[in-house]
Design a protein around this motif. Sequence first.
Motif, PDB file in Angstrom:
ATOM      1  N   ASN A  30       0.838  -1.202   0.000  1.00  0.00           N
ATOM      2  CA  ASN A  30       0.000   0.000   0.000  1.00  0.00           C
ATOM      3  C   ASN A  30       0.875   1.254   0.000  1.00  0.00           C
ATOM      4  O   ASN A  30       1.737   1.413   0.859  1.00  0.00           O
ATOM      5  CB  ASN A  30      -0.879  -0.024   1.253  1.00  0.00           C
ATOM      6  CG  ASN A  30      -1.929   1.066   1.242  1.00  0.00           C
ATOM      7  OD1 ASN A  30      -1.836   2.024   0.474  1.00  0.00           O
ATOM      8  ND2 ASN A  30      -2.933   0.919   2.078  1.00  0.00           N
ATOM      9  N   MET A  31       0.627   2.133  -0.981  1.00  0.00           N
ATOM     10  CA  MET A  31       1.490   3.308  -1.119  1.00  0.00           C
ATOM     11  C   MET A  31       1.159   4.394  -0.101  1.00  0.00           C
ATOM     12  O   MET A  31       1.885   5.371   0.020  1.00  0.00           O
ATOM     13  CB  MET A  31       1.389   3.876  -2.535  1.00  0.00           C
ATOM     14  CG  MET A  31       0.030   4.402  -2.932  1.00  0.00           C
ATOM     15  SD  MET A  31       0.101   5.005  -4.634  1.00  0.00           S
ATOM     16  CE  MET A  31      -1.624   5.331  -4.964  1.00  0.00           C
ATOM     17  N   LYS A  32       0.046   4.199   0.647  1.00  0.00           N
ATOM     18  CA  LYS A  32      -0.381   5.274   1.552  1.00  0.00           C
ATOM     19  C   LYS A  32       0.704   5.643   2.556  1.00  0.00           C
ATOM     20  O   LYS A  32       0.899   6.820   2.864  1.00  0.00           O
ATOM     21  CB  LYS A  32      -1.665   4.891   2.278  1.00  0.00           C
ATOM     22  CG  LYS A  32      -2.223   6.084   3.020  1.00  0.00           C
ATOM     23  CD  LYS A  32      -3.580   5.914   3.574  1.00  0.00           C
ATOM     24  CE  LYS A  32      -3.994   7.252   4.198  1.00  0.00           C
ATOM     25  NZ  LYS A  32      -5.268   7.133   4.894  1.00  0.00           N
ATOM     26  N   GLY A  33       1.400   4.635   3.064  1.00  0.00           N
ATOM     27  CA  GLY A  33       2.450   4.894   4.047  1.00  0.00           C
ATOM     28  C   GLY A  33       3.492   5.866   3.520  1.00  0.00           C
ATOM     29  O   GLY A  33       3.915   6.784   4.224  1.00  0.00           O
ATOM     30  N   VAL A  34       3.887   5.681   2.266  1.00  0.00           N
ATOM     31  CA  VAL A  34       4.900   6.552   1.664  1.00  0.00           C
ATOM     32  C   VAL A  34       4.326   7.950   1.420  1.00  0.00           C
ATOM     33  O   VAL A  34       4.966   8.965   1.729  1.00  0.00           O
ATOM     34  CB  VAL A  34       5.403   5.962   0.322  1.00  0.00           C
ATOM     35  CG1 VAL A  34       6.411   6.884  -0.317  1.00  0.00           C
ATOM     36  CG2 VAL A  34       5.998   4.576   0.545  1.00  0.00           C
ATOM     37  N   ILE A  35       3.103   7.975   0.870  1.00  0.00           N
ATOM     38  CA  ILE A  35       2.513   9.269   0.503  1.00  0.00           C
ATOM     39  C   ILE A  35       2.203  10.103   1.749  1.00  0.00           C
ATOM     40  O   ILE A  35       2.396  11.317   1.758  1.00  0.00           O
ATOM     41  CB  ILE A  35       1.268   9.042  -0.390  1.00  0.00           C
ATOM     42  CG1 ILE A  35       1.738   8.487  -1.736  1.00  0.00           C
ATOM     43  CG2 ILE A  35       0.478  10.327  -0.584  1.00  0.00           C
ATOM     44  CD1 ILE A  35       0.641   8.064  -2.660  1.00  0.00           C
ATOM     45  N   ALA A  36       1.791   9.426   2.834  1.00  0.00           N
ATOM     46  CA  ALA A  36       1.486  10.141   4.080  1.00  0.00           C
ATOM     47  C   ALA A  36       2.732  10.820   4.646  1.00  0.00           C
ATOM     48  O   ALA A  36       2.644  11.830   5.344  1.00  0.00           O
ATOM     49  CB  ALA A  36       0.890   9.174   5.098  1.00  0.00           C
TER      50      ALA A  36
END
Length: 410
Positions: free
Chosen positions: A325-331
């Motif tokens: 999940n890319m959310k961790g990076v984008i957050a």
Amino acid sequence: MDLKTALYERLDRYARIDTQSDDKSAAFPSTAKQLTLARLLAAELKRIGAKKVKLDGHGYVTAELPATVKGKKPVIGLLAHMDTAPDASGKGVRPQLHRAWKGGDIVISRKLGVILNEKNCPELALCRGEDIVTASGDTLLGADDKAGLAIIMTAAEHLIKHPEIPHGVLKIGFTPDEEVGQGVKFFNVKAFGADCAYTFDGDLAGAVEEETFNADAVEIKVQGKSVHPGSAKNAMANASRIAAEIVSSWPENMVPETTSGREGFIMFMDIAGETEKASVSGIVRDHDLKKLKAMERQLEAIVAAKRLKYPLAKIELSFKEQYRNMKGVIAGRPEVMRKLLAAVRRAGLEPRIKPVRGGTDGSRLSFMGLPTPNVFTGGYNYHGRYEWVSLDGMNKSAEVLINLARGWAE
Ligand SMILES: [Zn+2]
């Protein structure tokens, strides 16, 4: 801002070029025909006045729009993919424009009985009064992602023609093989030189995506023991039957057919077997990594129980990471989403943040160091004959792109 004429001309022209990717090919790009479009796009970027236009040996097309403002600003990447899905034919695509749709049937092909309406696609109701583009019944449209290509190219042309619009350096990247999950395998993030990027790929006006599944592959191998069935009592281990039992032991409410939104699943796909040996392969998906791991523990427990039940068989279970999940990076870079949401609002839309039930090129890029959320292109029903895109949605997407460029320079 009305760029609809230019957007349609480009979508129509790109869609007619067959760029279907092939998940069975070992080549990169997976099909050589994608390069036909890559060459066309590179030539077109030069023609509209983009700088540093390059088509590299892997089929990546990159270009730059120099800054129109002084001072150091973040470098923003704009990405779309050139291939279309292997699920439906992309050969001989003939786009049709259905102007100012008032509701009711959109006849994609009367002869083939391909009719689009609010009954078979309720999302269409959001686009009443808009210009809708479809294919002609026997192919997909390929707006996934030729709409994205058309949006980036048209917005870039607009920015070049209007140097009074303030923006920093913009990098353009057109990639092959997204649909077969390999799109950015050889993409050189460092050479691309962007601080963050946005993919323009799919969904209805207003939708933005910062979250994908976590994805693992699962494989089960059963080694059985073959004995003549007449004397098999307490001597045979039937690998096929054991494999089938494992698959059917998995809860029915944790498979793709019964889940949506943020619910994860395991899908068993290929099953092959005989008495002596059997194998099952599949995929594990969840937005939450803890839940993904919990599902894997649950499958391990099922397999452990079968090992006890069938001591004559040998059962192996393994998982392999596919993407995260890319959310961790984008957050970790909150301004990337903040600027995007502001750009969507500036285009007069209320952003809808949706978790993707799948992966995107952006998820892989994010983990390669380039945070890359996704922006809508105004389409729906991808990968099939009912695919459609709203020209008005595409126009809004181009507007969001221009707002983004402007927003990052402010
Ligand atoms: Zn796509």
